[in-house]
Design an enzyme around this catalytic site. Structure first.
Site, short mmCIF file in Angstrom:
data_model
loop_
_atom_site.label_atom_id
_atom_site.label_comp_id
_atom_site.label_asym_id
_atom_site.label_seq_id
_atom_site.Cartn_x
_atom_site.Cartn_y
_atom_site.Cartn_z
N LEU A 44 0.89 -1.29 0.03
CA LEU A 44 0.21 0.04 0.14
C LEU A 44 0.96 1.08 -0.10
CD1 LEU A 44 -2.96 -0.94 2.48
CD2 LEU A 44 -2.95 -0.72 0.18
N GLY A 46 4.15 1.46 -1.02
CA GLY A 46 4.85 1.94 -2.17
C GLY A 46 4.09 2.11 -3.27
N HIS A 267 -1.08 -10.30 18.02
CA HIS A 267 -2.79 -10.25 17.52
C HIS A 267 -3.39 -11.35 18.41
CE1 HIS A 267 -6.41 -9.95 15.37
NE2 HIS A 267 -6.05 -8.81 14.63
N ARG A 338 -5.64 -4.93 21.14
CA ARG A 338 -5.04 -6.11 20.76
C ARG A 338 -4.09 -6.49 22.02
NH1 ARG A 338 -3.93 -5.53 14.43
NH2 ARG A 338 -6.15 -5.52 13.80
N HIS A 431 2.26 -10.55 14.73
CA HIS A 431 1.17 -9.87 13.52
C HIS A 431 1.90 -8.52 12.86
CE1 HIS A 431 -2.06 -8.92 11.34
NE2 HIS A 431 -2.43 -7.90 11.94
N GLU A 455 4.58 0.21 7.08
CA GLU A 455 4.90 -0.54 8.16
C GLU A 455 6.31 -0.45 8.52
OE1 GLU A 455 3.30 -4.29 8.54
OE2 GLU A 455 4.33 -4.76 10.26
N ARG A 465 -0.52 -0.68 17.94
CA ARG A 465 -1.48 -0.22 16.93
C ARG A 465 -2.88 -0.83 17.02
NH1 ARG A 465 -3.29 -2.48 12.21
NH2 ARG A 465 -2.14 -4.15 12.18
C1 LIG Z 1 -2.65 -11.08 8.00
C2 LIG Z 1 -2.66 -9.65 8.20
C3 LIG Z 1 -3.99 -8.98 8.20
C4 LIG Z 1 -3.78 -7.80 8.47
N1 LIG Z 1 -5.07 -7.01 8.58
C5 LIG Z 1 -5.35 -5.68 8.66
C6 LIG Z 1 -6.36 -4.80 8.53
O1 LIG Z 1 -7.48 -5.36 8.45
N2 LIG Z 1 -6.27 -3.53 8.97
C7 LIG Z 1 -5.03 -2.67 8.89
O2 LIG Z 1 -5.07 -1.50 8.87
N3 LIG Z 1 -3.71 -3.56 8.74
C8 LIG Z 1 -4.03 -4.80 8.81
N4 LIG Z 1 -2.53 -5.82 8.63
C9 LIG Z 1 -1.45 -4.74 8.70
C10 LIG Z 1 -1.18 -4.41 7.17
O3 LIG Z 1 -1.56 -5.01 6.13
C11 LIG Z 1 0.28 -3.87 6.81
O4 LIG Z 1 0.91 -3.25 8.12
C12 LIG Z 1 0.28 -3.03 5.79
O5 LIG Z 1 -0.30 -3.57 4.70
C13 LIG Z 1 1.95 -3.15 5.29
O6 LIG Z 1 1.82 -2.20 3.91
P1 LIG Z 1 3.24 -1.83 3.51
O7 LIG Z 1 3.12 -1.09 2.33
O8 LIG Z 1 4.10 -1.05 4.46
O9 LIG Z 1 4.21 -3.07 3.34
P2 LIG Z 1 4.01 -4.63 2.30
O10 LIG Z 1 2.71 -4.48 1.90
O11 LIG Z 1 4.39 -5.60 3.38
O12 LIG Z 1 4.86 -4.33 1.23
C14 LIG Z 1 6.45 -4.60 1.24
C15 LIG Z 1 6.83 -4.46 -0.13
O13 LIG Z 1 8.16 -4.52 0.07
C16 LIG Z 1 8.71 -5.26 -1.01
N5 LIG Z 1 10.29 -5.49 -0.22
C17 LIG Z 1 10.43 -5.78 1.08
N6 LIG Z 1 11.69 -6.05 1.08
C18 LIG Z 1 12.29 -5.86 -0.19
C19 LIG Z 1 13.61 -5.74 -0.83
N7 LIG Z 1 14.56 -6.06 0.10
N8 LIG Z 1 13.74 -5.61 -1.94
C20 LIG Z 1 12.73 -5.25 -2.81
N9 LIG Z 1 11.45 -5.19 -2.11
C21 LIG Z 1 11.22 -5.55 -1.02
C22 LIG Z 1 7.95 -6.17 -0.85
O14 LIG Z 1 8.08 -7.22 -2.08
C23 LIG Z 1 6.43 -5.57 -1.19
O15 LIG Z 1 6.13 -5.10 -2.34
C24 LIG Z 1 -2.77 -6.83 8.55
C25 LIG Z 1 -1.41 -7.53 8.41
C26 LIG Z 1 -1.36 -9.16 8.20
C27 LIG Z 1 0.00 -9.71 8.12
#
Ligand SMILES: Cc1cc2nc3c(=O)[nH]c(=O)nc-3n(C[C@H](O)[C@H](O)[C@H](O)COP(=O)(O)OP(=O)(O)OC[C@H]3O[C@@H](n4cnc5c(N)ncnc54)[C@H](O)[C@@H]3O)c2cc1C
Ligand code: SF4
Ligand code: FES
Lengths: 671, 253
Positions: A44, A46, A267, A338, A431, A455, A465
């Site tokens: 989300l 990125g 969680h 949580r 979680h 995150e 959180r």
């Molecule tokens: C099962 C589950 C359910 C959840 N439900 C909820 C919810 O209902 N509501 C809520 O608000 N939150 C929820 N969360 C938390 C939330 O989903 C995450 O905190 C959030 O989506 C993280 O988004 P992000 O863009 O920071 O990272 P991510 O979506 O984890 O994306 C990380 C990105 O970085 C890339 N990446 C990582 N390391 C490297 C590297 N070294 N080189 C190249 N690319 C790399 C990956 O390929 C990926 O594209 C949930 C989490 C989980 C695990």
């Protein structure tokens, strides 16, 4: 003097963002085209950032390790996303969302960041709906809401139990649109393995093409890390298998301070561990606590009978059930935050009331709402007089199916039991990580030009959180914060020409990566990478998990250091460097987790107070109504711990004092 | 806690896109019925590594049926014997002690093999780049509730949007067609009022890209719907065909 400058704008809290936004220097459209931005991560944070920056005219490169940006771990988020829309007319407001988030975070987050988050939350929903994200609706065509823990209003927007999927596909479509228009260059199946700095500024990355193993150099005027959380340091977590700390850790070793590493969210509602083969744990969304009641039997003999298979949940009479959250926290009941819910489950299981073979599970029961709330409602709507219990169950089941169908199916797939008929069994699992790379108000790390979003940063959730706030933060950072704040830096970079990647800084960085890869293959040990990952996970879960103490943490640090040595002497990495090689990818990630785990324990040891997800056994209330609850120590610990990497096993603590100008700090009570 | 099933796996091994592959037989023992299919592969890989052999490469990430990464063709069926589940959600209780299980990668002209069971599905991303979106820049949006969407339409759009982009539909189609995948996106966006403005260009340009990527044509065999783990319905293909007919008629005028 501390090197930490949070750059929080002057002025009253509710005017800071608006005022600051209109004073950030702008970059004119012609200059934007010659400014390049590297975005690592397509979740989300990125995807939203990359799409928005490309729309504005910057030249963007996006990297992810999955085969498609659509598979970033955000896809797995289930329950929902918060926004202060007050569509339900239940008294919600920007202030209330701000307040709930600060309180939920146990007064360990920055006021200014959180207020900004609450301010932009509404625009996120507008943006997503405009993109065609099919959020749940009422019959009148208006958006529907539900409740999440730690709040008393309904402000959570959702798409069944697939909210993350739908929001990510929205951001992904915006990203792919920019790819199609030639404004974004996409590098899927690429893993970032080093940050390149020149004259103290971030100027690019080294990435490994995961298909052929080639190391590539990519220049950027700025680098954005949107690489997610590090919960997999525990081996078992609800994160995806590939989720890792590598990008953040490389940045840390290049000078980015790490904020609050020990703040981990465990969680409360996940499917319990079923055996040694377990590779990950599956979340059952918090939204289920809207309709599910959590309980264990009151009598130990009932628990034993259930464990031995002699009794089932439905055999336990209503009076013999202990709805312990409702008992302990009458004001919030099953919807406490949580950390509170997890500790309460642990307390009951430690006391011997767990209900599965391992003694580590409690019930999440839908029967009463299914029958008496939804069943009755439907019976009324359908004009069924005096419905039987079976009829109520059948009618209610349909409603529950619509709300949570995919979660119930998932549960059934994994456990082989039907949750429409039997209560679910759940137990807390790792979680989310509130800790992450330290960033200032602009989301910039302590390395100029290097940013962290989503995150991966430490910014908005304090020590705990609230549910449905991570999706909000990731999208806020990507859509509505970075597009403005990056101007503060890039407006001074318009004269910097793209630096050729033949520059010696790229050369050195690439060589470092190469050397490390060769090292992995040269060890030729006897134990798999997973072997070490599992051992690390066990140390972390036992000693730096739901409850922590001085002796345990000291032991953990010793154990991890020994494990690091063992790893570098005995790991076996199969295959070759110049090919598709998942074992090599894992080895790099686990090596970084081994260093991070140590820092988490050091941070947990330093923080001799309990706050949010960080529970120090030495710091609990000993008397009165709050007996057994976590005890904060605001006098000594009202700061963000920002750790500087000095050398292997050597970190220096910097403190960012937290100042609360608007919120009155109090004991966090959900009683 | 290990289990008591012993199985014989025949797994496709292929070093890279250039070299030829073959099925290799591996016995696995002590498999628990509570393991997922991928956890069974973890056991196999752990064994291969300790024996100094190369583990089997396969795509996976979330392991909860939502990211669409996992993609194994098991005993001749995409995602294995059960309907409505992805490979990662398939559990060993669906098999019997002594079974022989054949595991191959997705087979389709547009999905070349990368290694072993891993294929390249980037064609899907390129199709989305050609119109699988609504052209709205960040900040352009009006208040979300200014545009009521009838619940039935929203629900239908959601059902179509549930596609995880796994490619089972392509792998299972004798023509290697991507119609189910493309129609799911076209349907989601055309069912919503927000998506109507670009509906015509969208369907034409996505279909053109699909053809360009080397996917076969759809002959309505319906195999895709059966193997789709997310229950994406053939109705979507019918809707795409209608939209396509209208759009091409309009552009000919
Ligand atoms: C099962 C589950 C359910 C959840 N439900 C909820 C919810 O209902 N509501 C809520 O608000 N939150 C929820 N969360 C938390 C939330 O989903 C995450 O905190 C959030 O989506 C993280 O988004 P992000 O863009 O920071 O990272 P991510 O979506 O984890 O994306 C990380 C990105 O970085 C890339 N990446 C990582 N390391 C490297 C590297 N070294 N080189 C190249 N690319 C790399 C990956 O390929 C990926 O594209 C949930 C989490 C989980 C695990
Ligand atoms: S339509 Fe179904 S089978 Fe095809 S990609 Fe989408 S989810 Fe997979
Ligand atoms: S691994 Fe994500 S869907 Fe199977």
């Amino acid at each position: 003097m501390s090197k930490l400058d949070s750059k929080i704008p002057e002025g009253p809290l509710d005017k800071k963002w608006e005022k600051y936004k209109s004073t950030i220097p702008l970059v004119n459209p012609a200059n934007k085209r010659s400014l390049e931005i590297v975005v690592v991560g397509s979740g989300l944070a990125g995807a939203a950032a990359a799409a928005s920056l490309a729309e504005m005219g910057y030249k963007v490169k996006v990297f992810c390790f999955q085969d498609s940006p659509r598979r970033a771990h955000s896809i797995a988020a289930q329950g929902g996303i918060n926004a202060a829309k007050n569509y339900q007319n239940d008294g919600d407001s920007v202030y209330r969302l701000f307040y709930d988030t600060i309180k939920g975070g146990d007064y360990r987050a920055r006021e200014a960041n959180v207020h900004r988050l609450a301010e932009v939350s509404g625009s996120i929903i507008d943006q997503c709906v405009a993109q065609g994200v099919p959020l749940a609706r009422e019959y009148g065509g208006m958006l529907s809401n539900r409740s999440f823990g730690g709040t008393q209003v309904q402000r959570t927007f959702y798409a069944a139990g697939q909210t993350g999927q739908q929001l990510l596909l929205g951001a992904y479509s915006a990203l792919q649109r920019q790819v199609g228009l030639g404004n974004v260059e996409l590098f899927a199946r690429h893993e970032m393995l080093e940050v390149v700095t020149i004259d103290g500024k971030a100027r690019g990355i080294i990435a490994r093409n995961l298909i052929n193993g080639e190391l590539e150099r990519h220049f950027g005027h700025a680098v954005l890390l949107c690489t997610g959380g590090y919960g997999n340091v525990f081996y078992l977590s609800t994160n995806a298998m590939g989720s890792n700390v590598t990008a953040a850790w490389k940045a840390h070793k290049k000078g980015a301070f790490f904020g609050n590493p020990c703040y981990t969210q465990i969680h409360p509602t996940c499917i319990p561990v079923s055996g040694d083969h377990q590779s990950k744990l599956t979340l059952m969304s918090e939204s289920l606590r809207n309709d599910g009641r959590i309980w264990v039997p009151k009598k130990k003999e009932d628990c034993i009978a259930i464990r031995e298979g002699k009794k089932k949940a439905i055999d336990i009479a209503e009076d013999d059930r202990d709805y312990y959250l409702e008992r302990r926290y009458p004001a919030f009941g099953n919807l406490v935050p949580r950390d509170v819910a997890s500790r309460a489950a642990k307390e009951r299981c430690d006391a011997g009331f767990g209900i599965n073979k391992t003694g580590e599970a409690v019930y999440l029961d839908f029967a009463s709402n299914m029958k008496y709330k939804y069943g009755k409602q439907e019976a009324l709507v359908k004009g069924i007089q005096n419905p039987t219990e079976e009829q109520l169950h059948a009618l209610g089941k349909e409603v529950v199916k619509e709300k949570y169908g995919n979660l119930f199916d998932m549960y059934k797939q994994i456990t082989g039991e039907d949750p429409y008929e039997m209560p679910m069994m759940i137990y807390p699992a790792v979680h989310y990580t509130m800790g992450g790379i330290w960033v200032d108000y602009n989301l910039m790390t302590t390395v100029p030009g290097l940013y962290a979003l989503g995150e991966a940063n430490f910014s908005d959730h304090g020590a705990n959180r609230l549910g449905a706030s991570a999706l909000m933060q990731g999208l806020a950072d990507g859509y509505f914060v970075i597009p403005y704040t990056i101007g503060a830096y890039l407006s001074n970079e318009i004269r910097t020409k793209a630096i050729p990647t033949s520059h010696e800084a790229f050369e050195t960085a690439e060589n470092d990566v190469k050397e490390r890869i060769n090292k992995f293959f040269s060890i030729k040990g006897t134990k798999s990478v997973d072997h070490f990952h599992k051992r690390l996970g066990k140390i972390m879960w036992d000693k730096c998990g739901m409850a922590r103490n001085d002796a345990g943490l000291k032991q953990a640090i010793e154990d991890i250091r020994a494990l690091q040595k063992d790893f570098w002497a005995n790991v076996r990495v199969t295959g070759e460097a110049n090919e598709f090689n998942p074992e090599l990818e894992k080895a790099g990630r686990v090596a970084d987790f081994l260093e991070l785990g140590e820092l988490m324990c050091i941070d947990a040891l330093n923080r001799v107070e309990s706050c949010g997800g960080h529970f120090r056994e030495e710091s609990a209330e000993t008397e009165g109504e709050q007996e057994g609850e976590a005890k904060r120590n605001d006098k000594d610990f009202m700061y963000v711990s920002a750790w500087e990497y000095k050398s292997m096993n050597n970190f220096e603590l910097h403190k960012e004092e937290l100042k609360y100008e608007v919120i009155k700090i109090s004991q966090r009570s959900y009683k | 806690m290990s289990g008591n099933m012993n199985l014989s796996l025949k797994v496709w091994r292929q070093k890279n896109a250039e070299q030829k592959g073959e099925l290799v037989t591996y016995p696995v023992s002590d498999i628990s019925p509570d393991m997922s299919f991928l956890e069974m592969f973890d056991v196999l890989n752990e064994k291969l590594i300790t024996e100094g052999q190369e583990p089997v490469a396969f795509d996976h990430d979330c392991r909860e049926g939502i990211c669409g990464a996992c993609s194994m063709h098991i005993n001749g069926r995409a995602h294995g014997p059960n309907n409505g589940v992805t490979t990662c959600q398939l559990h060993m209780r669906s098999f019997k002690d002594g079974d022989t299980i054949v595991v191959e990668p997705w087979r389709a002209a547009a999905f070349p093999v990368v290694k072993d069971l891993v294929v390249d599905r980037s064609a899907f991303d390129r199709i989305i780049s050609k119109g699988g979106y609504i052209s709205v820049n960040t900040g352009n949006a009006q208040d979300a509730n200014n545009l009521p969407v009838p619940k039935v339409d929203a629900d239908k759009a959601f059902e179509a949007a549930a596609c995880i982009g796994c490619g089972a539909c392509v792998a299972t189609c004798k023509n290697g067609s991507a119609m189910l995948f493309v129609s799911a996106k076209v349907s989601q966006l055309s069912l919503l009022p927000q998506g109507k403005a670009e509906a015509k260009e969208r369907v034409i340009s996505m279909v053109n890209q699909m053809d360009e990527e080397g996917f076969g044509s759809c002959t309505n065999t319906g195999a895709c719907e059966i193997e789709c783990p997310k229950g994406i319905s053939l109705e979507n293909i019918a809707r795409l065909n209608r939209e396509f007919a209208v759009a091409t008629a309009a552009s000919e005028k």
